[in-house]
Design a protein around this motif. Structure first.
Motif, short mmCIF file in Angstrom:
data_model
loop_
_atom_site.label_atom_id
_atom_site.label_comp_id
_atom_site.label_asym_id
_atom_site.label_seq_id
_atom_site.Cartn_x
_atom_site.Cartn_y
_atom_site.Cartn_z
N THR A 147 0.83 -1.21 0.00
CA THR A 147 0.00 0.00 0.00
C THR A 147 0.87 1.26 0.00
OG1 THR A 147 -1.78 -1.15 1.18
CG2 THR A 147 -1.79 1.25 1.26
N ILE A 148 1.88 1.27 0.87
CA ILE A 148 2.77 2.43 0.95
C ILE A 148 3.44 2.67 -0.40
CG2 ILE A 148 4.83 3.39 2.07
CD1 ILE A 148 4.07 1.63 4.53
N TYR A 149 3.98 1.60 -0.97
CA TYR A 149 4.71 1.74 -2.24
C TYR A 149 3.79 2.22 -3.35
CZ TYR A 149 8.08 0.79 -5.93
OH TYR A 149 8.95 0.94 -6.97
N GLU A 150 2.62 1.62 -3.47
CA GLU A 150 1.71 1.97 -4.57
C GLU A 150 1.18 3.39 -4.41
OE1 GLU A 150 -1.10 -1.21 -4.56
OE2 GLU A 150 0.38 -2.69 -5.26
N GLN A 151 0.95 3.83 -3.17
CA GLN A 151 0.44 5.19 -2.96
C GLN A 151 1.53 6.25 -3.18
OE1 GLN A 151 -2.63 6.27 -2.40
NE2 GLN A 151 -3.54 4.24 -2.36
N VAL A 152 2.77 5.95 -2.79
CA VAL A 152 3.84 6.94 -2.85
C VAL A 152 4.57 6.91 -4.19
CG1 VAL A 152 6.05 7.65 -1.82
CG2 VAL A 152 4.13 7.00 -0.35
N TRP A 153 4.87 5.72 -4.68
CA TRP A 153 5.61 5.61 -5.94
C TRP A 153 4.70 5.54 -7.16
CZ3 TRP A 153 7.91 4.38 -1.45
CH2 TRP A 153 9.27 4.70 -1.30
N GLY A 154 3.41 5.21 -6.94
CA GLY A 154 2.46 5.21 -8.03
C GLY A 154 2.63 4.09 -9.03
N GLU A 155 3.20 2.97 -8.58
CA GLU A 155 3.38 1.82 -9.46
C GLU A 155 3.30 0.54 -8.64
OE1 GLU A 155 8.23 1.67 -9.72
OE2 GLU A 155 7.21 3.19 -10.91
N LYS A 194 13.06 -3.81 -0.73
CA LYS A 194 13.37 -3.16 0.54
C LYS A 194 13.25 -1.64 0.44
CE LYS A 194 14.44 -6.99 2.66
NZ LYS A 194 13.56 -7.51 3.75
N THR A 195 12.74 -1.15 -0.67
CA THR A 195 12.66 0.30 -0.89
C THR A 195 11.86 0.99 0.21
OG1 THR A 195 12.83 0.00 -3.28
CG2 THR A 195 11.94 2.10 -2.49
N VAL A 196 10.69 0.46 0.52
CA VAL A 196 9.84 1.07 1.55
C VAL A 196 10.55 1.07 2.89
CG1 VAL A 196 7.72 0.80 2.90
CG2 VAL A 196 7.65 0.57 0.40
N ASP A 197 11.17 -0.05 3.26
CA ASP A 197 11.84 -0.17 4.56
C ASP A 197 12.97 0.86 4.69
OD1 ASP A 197 10.63 -2.88 5.64
OD2 ASP A 197 11.13 -3.20 3.55
N LEU A 198 13.74 1.03 3.64
CA LEU A 198 14.86 1.98 3.68
C LEU A 198 14.35 3.42 3.86
CD1 LEU A 198 17.10 0.49 0.87
CD2 LEU A 198 17.56 0.45 3.33
N HIS A 199 13.29 3.76 3.13
CA HIS A 199 12.74 5.11 3.24
C HIS A 199 12.13 5.35 4.62
CE1 HIS A 199 13.36 5.44 -1.08
NE2 HIS A 199 13.04 6.71 -0.99
N VAL A 200 11.42 4.33 5.15
CA VAL A 200 10.80 4.47 6.47
C VAL A 200 11.88 4.62 7.55
CG1 VAL A 200 9.46 3.28 8.25
CG2 VAL A 200 8.64 3.32 5.89
N GLN A 201 12.97 3.86 7.44
CA GLN A 201 14.05 3.96 8.41
C GLN A 201 14.66 5.36 8.42
OE1 GLN A 201 16.79 0.75 7.56
NE2 GLN A 201 15.17 -0.79 7.77
#
Length: 223
Positions: free
Chosen positions: A171-179, A186-193
């Motif tokens: 959900t986070i990835y699709e809402q923020v990255w739009g794809e 691990k993209t979401v985890d790195l950004h959240v950290q």
């Protein structure tokens, strides 16, 4: 505060929407049929209407004709999900069209987009000890700006609009990255950290095993 009218005859759905939007800082009023909604609209000014199509007394399409001269944005929320139904609703003048069942996080994102289109969003709101200026895309604590990338800011805003709600990585990835999300990324985890460190939310922005993350505010109970 943004004022939203929810016109939905199924009270459990209406109450869920109201509680979710109230939790995200919106002021909400509920109407359960078309006539009641028209009466409320004649007395109170709203920034947005969430409108079911299949309503008692006056259906949503007829009510939209009544609302349109008021220049209030409208999002249809309906079980009528065919392409023709969507086209008909949008051509009738609705600003967006959401098919039941839907995720609350999607509804909040669509509301945010429509309100920004009409410049009706609260320009500044507070979440925890942060002040978020959505017009300037600026985050401050005690008047001092916290430098965030655009992706970090959008992730922060997503959590700020959904306090107490577990958000899947997908959900986070699709809402923020739009794809579409790629499983195992691990993209979401790195950004959240990085976001955690920058805004000091190490304890508040909690990881949920095999799911994603949740913003847990002090003294706040999740929906």
């Amino acid at each position: 505060m943004v004022n939203i009218l929810i016109v939905e005859d199924e009270k459990p759905i209406s109450n869920l929407i109201r509680m979710s939007l109230s939790k995200s800082g919106y002021s909400c009023t509920c109407a359960y049929d078309g006539i009641e909604a028209a009466d409320i609209l004649s007395e109170t000014r709203f920034d947005l209407v969430l409108l079911d199509i299949m309503l008692p007394e006056i259906d949503g399409l007829e009510l939209l004709d009544y609302i349109r001269p008021m220049e209030i944005p409208v999002i249809f929320i309906t079980a009528m999900g065919s392409t023709w139904d969507k086209v008909k609703g949008l051509r009738a003048g609705a600003d967006d069209y959401i098919v039941k069942p839907f995720e609350v996080v999607e509804l909040l994102a669509r509301i945010d987009v429509v309100l920004r289109r009409y410049n009706k969003n609260d320009s500044v709101f507070k979440i925890g000890d942060l002040d978020i200026n959505t017009y300037a895309m600026q985050v401050t604590r005690n008047g001092k700006e916290i430098a965030l990338t655009k992706k970090e800011y959008n992730i922060l805003l997503l959590f700020a609009r959904n306090p107490g709600r577990a958000l899947y990585r997908e959900t986070i990835y699709e809402q923020v990255w739009g794809e579409p999300y790629t499983y195992g990324s691990k993209t979401v985890d790195l950004h959240v950290q990085r976001l955690r460190r920058k805004v000091g939310w190490k304890n508040m922005l909690q990881a949920i095993n095999r799911v994603g993350y949740k913003l847990e505010l002090p003294n706040e109970d999740p929906i």
